[in-house]
Design a protein around this motif. Structure first.
Motif, short mmCIF file in Angstrom:
data_model
loop_
_atom_site.label_atom_id
_atom_site.label_comp_id
_atom_site.label_asym_id
_atom_site.label_seq_id
_atom_site.Cartn_x
_atom_site.Cartn_y
_atom_site.Cartn_z
N ALA A 47 0.84 -1.20 0.00
CA ALA A 47 0.00 0.00 0.00
C ALA A 47 0.87 1.24 0.00
CB ALA A 47 -0.94 -0.01 1.20
N ILE A 48 1.96 1.24 0.79
CA ILE A 48 2.86 2.40 0.82
C ILE A 48 3.43 2.65 -0.57
CG2 ILE A 48 5.11 3.20 1.67
CD1 ILE A 48 4.50 1.91 4.32
N LEU A 49 3.92 1.58 -1.21
CA LEU A 49 4.51 1.73 -2.54
C LEU A 49 3.50 2.26 -3.55
CD1 LEU A 49 6.71 -1.49 -2.79
CD2 LEU A 49 7.46 0.88 -2.63
N LEU A 50 2.30 1.70 -3.51
CA LEU A 50 1.29 2.09 -4.49
C LEU A 50 0.83 3.53 -4.26
CD1 LEU A 50 -0.17 0.83 -6.90
CD2 LEU A 50 -2.05 0.27 -5.41
N VAL A 94 0.80 9.32 -5.96
CA VAL A 94 1.14 10.72 -5.76
C VAL A 94 2.12 11.18 -6.83
CG1 VAL A 94 2.18 12.38 -4.17
CG2 VAL A 94 0.70 10.58 -3.29
N PHE A 95 3.14 10.35 -7.08
CA PHE A 95 4.16 10.63 -8.09
C PHE A 95 3.50 10.84 -9.45
CE2 PHE A 95 7.44 8.80 -11.06
CZ PHE A 95 8.38 9.79 -10.89
N TYR A 96 2.64 9.93 -9.80
CA TYR A 96 1.93 9.99 -11.09
C TYR A 96 1.11 11.27 -11.20
CZ TYR A 96 -1.54 8.63 -14.64
OH TYR A 96 -2.36 8.60 -15.73
N SER A 97 0.36 11.58 -10.13
CA SER A 97 -0.50 12.77 -10.17
C SER A 97 0.32 14.03 -10.37
CB SER A 97 -1.29 12.92 -8.87
OG SER A 97 -1.88 11.71 -8.54
N ILE A 98 1.42 14.17 -9.59
CA ILE A 98 2.24 15.39 -9.71
C ILE A 98 2.78 15.52 -11.12
CG2 ILE A 98 4.32 16.57 -8.90
CD1 ILE A 98 3.92 15.27 -6.20
N LEU A 99 3.34 14.42 -11.66
CA LEU A 99 3.93 14.46 -12.99
C LEU A 99 2.89 14.84 -14.05
CD1 LEU A 99 6.44 11.54 -13.49
CD2 LEU A 99 6.87 13.97 -13.25
N ALA A 153 7.29 9.95 -2.29
CA ALA A 153 7.53 8.85 -1.35
C ALA A 153 7.14 9.27 0.06
CB ALA A 153 8.99 8.42 -1.40
N VAL A 154 7.53 10.50 0.44
CA VAL A 154 7.21 10.98 1.79
C VAL A 154 5.69 11.13 1.95
CG1 VAL A 154 7.45 12.92 3.40
CG2 VAL A 154 9.42 12.16 2.04
N VAL A 155 5.08 11.83 0.99
CA VAL A 155 3.63 12.07 1.08
C VAL A 155 2.87 10.74 1.06
CG1 VAL A 155 1.63 13.14 -0.04
CG2 VAL A 155 3.82 14.34 0.03
N GLY A 156 3.27 9.85 0.11
CA GLY A 156 2.58 8.57 -0.03
C GLY A 156 2.67 7.74 1.23
N THR A 157 3.87 7.68 1.83
CA THR A 157 4.05 6.89 3.05
C THR A 157 3.19 7.45 4.18
OG1 THR A 157 6.32 6.56 2.35
CG2 THR A 157 5.78 5.91 4.60
N ALA A 158 3.25 8.78 4.33
CA ALA A 158 2.45 9.41 5.38
C ALA A 158 0.97 9.10 5.18
CB ALA A 158 2.68 10.92 5.38
N TRP A 159 0.56 9.16 3.93
CA TRP A 159 -0.85 8.94 3.59
C TRP A 159 -1.26 7.50 3.93
CZ3 TRP A 159 -3.29 8.55 -1.89
CH2 TRP A 159 -4.66 8.85 -1.80
#
Lengths: 355, 253
Positions: free
Chosen positions: A27-30, A35-40, A72-78
């Motif tokens: 879940a953390i990775l996904l 988030v990465f995909y959205s920002i890009l 990675a930071v935002v996704g993990t926190a989320w």
């Protein structure tokens, strides 16, 4: 005295804990990826391309790296809040309004930015579709296709027969190989010892890989390997047929009734006997049906494969297309359409008859 | 010792604790009936005995041999000496009745002979005898799925007899049959038990059938044995304990 009850429950508890922590990691990775995909997508496709209308979109690995770290930071926190989209997907999210709301909002957001950027990447243009020049081109080719040149009929007819036979041989040769592979890649037959589980997994990966390469690409590979001609086309179809039918066959094996298998096992039969008496009688019809359907598909594919040197009618089509002889192309296209339609009809009739 | 089950536990990967320390003994020639609600662990118990399911902990002794963890050839030999009949009959639907019966003999055949369906004269003769015992030999060449439920169950019994079993397990053999057929199927089990001397362990729902056929009864509730004794001793109170306060006894003849 040993407490068997406690031991048994602990065994299962441990297994579940292990599963949950691996789900959380996924879940953390996904989430990070989302988030990465959205920002890009928002930055590149929407802001640079659409709003700023930059001709040259700036690119640097450094920038991508920074975005990756932030995601990675935002996704993990989320993911740690247990209300994220991935937590929901893996079934480890907290129940509640916040989860439902974030899942809904972010799900729609992902879908919309993907659709918008996809629309722009495809360069959809109503103007090109209905320009005067474009319409003239369409008129020319449709006109030629509907006034076919019959002088090449004999040649085209024999090329078509070649195509049908290429498809037939590819289908027939595939049957015994597919049979063996499908038993080895059926989960319900291959779950009893580490060696069979390993075989199952390795085979699945190989088959998925082979299947994900289109027959067209296989035809290019084989036309270099063994030279242009019907043999290369047959090999391309054979490889792809084995990989796709092994999956269909093994799924048919996985969905058989468990009762007869259990009953034959209970008589003390060995594995081969169980397969012969309890599995095979249940899968003969689906196998036949898939195989006939595959012949039908292979005839269609054989025409396409001819375009890259796989022999048959496709090779002839690409030659006349290269010379811009549109009336000849018209005849070939019509003949292909008739044969494909006939094959489709016949295979449907046969499949309906055997059930 | 014919069959001895000691402190048997079964936990499924899903976490269901189906058997919680079941212990009992079976003597040769008995007709033991296991009763209990759906989900009480009856099916799991039978499947642990012939090792279609692996017990989580505990011990099973069959004919003085520890069979809890046997594998390969030994496991197949164990299964060969234990016949099994299922609620859903589990015949091979597209094949003939006689082939279904012959498939009970697979453990005694070489792999090559069984795959080439090369059965000996004696096997065929035995198969017809087994069909005779359940009175259905005239259907030998009919496809199994063309038979009625009761007939299919008789073929399934013949298949298990083909193994010449020392122990016959029956997992709710009459649960999907009508009352009249149920009784006739139970009579075949009684015949096998009395005339061939085969020990029978049978899961049942109906108490009237239990009283009529069982020589001894075990009642399971939530994976534990709550009653062990003779069928005639099951009174109203025991019945309510086993099946719940709401239950009412239904007569089936």
């Amino acid at each position: 005295m040993i407490d068997h009850h406690k031991i048994a429950v602990e065994k299962v508890q441990k297994q579940q804990d292990k599963e949950n922590s691996s789900k959380f990691l996924k879940a953390i990775l996904l989430d990070s990826f989302f988030v990465f995909y959205s920002i890009l997508v928002v930055q590149r496709a929407i802001i640079y391309n659409f709003i700023l209308e930059l001709k040259e979109i700036p690119f640097s690995w450094g920038e991508i790296g920074i975005i990756a770290v932030i995601s990675a930071v935002v996704g993990t926190a989320w993911a740690f809040t247990k209300t994220s989209l991935s937590c929901k997907l893996f079934g480890i999210a907290k129940e509640g309004k916040i989860t439902d709301l974030t899942v809904e909002i972010f799900g729609w957001f992902l879908f919309n930015i993907t659709f918008i950027s996809g629309w722009m990447i495809t360069k959809i243009s109503i103007i090109d579709l209905f320009s005067e020049e474009g319409l003239r081109g369409a008129q020319r080719i449709f006109g030629a296709l509907f006034t076919p040149q019959f002088s090449i009929f004999d040649e085209a007819f024999f090329a078509l027969i070649e195509t049908i036979y290429i498809a037939l041989i590819a289908t027939l040769v595939s049957i015994p190989i597919t049979l063996i592979l499908s038993f080895l890649s059926a989960r319900n037959l291959m779950n009893d010892n580490p060696l069979s589980i390993l075989t199952y997994n390795v085979l699945r990966v190989i088959l998925n890989f082979v299947r994900s390469i289109e027959p067209l690409i296989w035809a290019i590979i084989f036309s270099v390997w063994i030279g242009i001609g019907p043999f290369a086309g047959m090999m391309a179809l054979l490889i792809h047929t084995i990989a796709s039918n092994a999956k269909l066959y093994s799924e048919a094996i996985e969905s058989i009734e468990a009762g007869p298998v259990e009953a034959i096992q209970a008589t003390g039969a060995n594995k081969i006997q169980v397969i012969w008496y309890a599995v095979i009688p249940q899968i003969v019809l689906p196998f036949l049906s898939f195989t006939i359907y595959r012949w039908d598909i292979n005839v269609r594919m054989a025409t396409i494969i001819g375009l890259v040197g796989g022999g048959g009618i496709g090779t002839m089509l690409i030659q006349y297309q290269g010379l811009a002889k549109w009336h000849e192309v018209g005849l070939i296209v019509i003949m292909i359409a008739i044969v494909v339609w006939l094959m489709d009809y016949i295979s449907a009739k046969i499949r309906a008859a055997i059930y | 010792m014919f069959l001895k089950v000691e402190d048997l536990h079964k936990v499924y990967p899903s976490g269901t604790h189906a058997l919680k320390g079941v212990s009992f003994e079976v003597k040769e020639g008995e007709f033991l009936v296991v009763i209990g609600l759906s989900g009480s662990g009856k099916s799991t118990l039978l499947r642990c005995i012939n090792r279609l399911h692996d017990p989580t902990t505990g011990k099973i002794t069959f004919l003085d041999k520890d069979v809890t963890h046997v594998k390969g050839e030994e496991l197949r030999n164990l299964r060969k000496s234990i016949g099994m009949v299922f609620q859903q009959f589990n015949l091979i639907k597209r094949r003939s009745v006689i082939l279904n019966v012959l498939s009970g003999n697979l453990a005694s055949m070489s792999t090559f002979n069984s795959v080439s369906e090369n059965f000996s004269e004696k096997d065929l003769e035995d198969a017809y005898k087994c069909l005779d015992i359940v009175g259905i030999s005239e259907k030998a060449n009919v496809r199994a799925d063309a038979l009625s439920g009761g007939q299919q169950q008789r073929v399934a019994i013949a298949r298990s007899l083909m193994q010449k079993p020392k122990l016959l397990l029956a997992d709710e053999p009459v649960a999907s049959l009508d009352p009249a057929t149920s009784n006739s199927i139970m009579q075949y089990f009684e015949k096998i038990n009395k005339e061939l001397g085969t020990t029978v362990i049978c899961n049942l729902h109906f108490l009237s059938l239990v009283r009529r056929y069982a020589t001894r009864v075990i009642a399971l509730k939530a994976g534990e044995i709550i009653y062990e004794g003779f069928p005639e001793e099951i009174d109203e109170n025991w019945f309510k304990t086993i099946y719940g306060e709401e239950a009412e006894e239904v007569e089936i003849r």
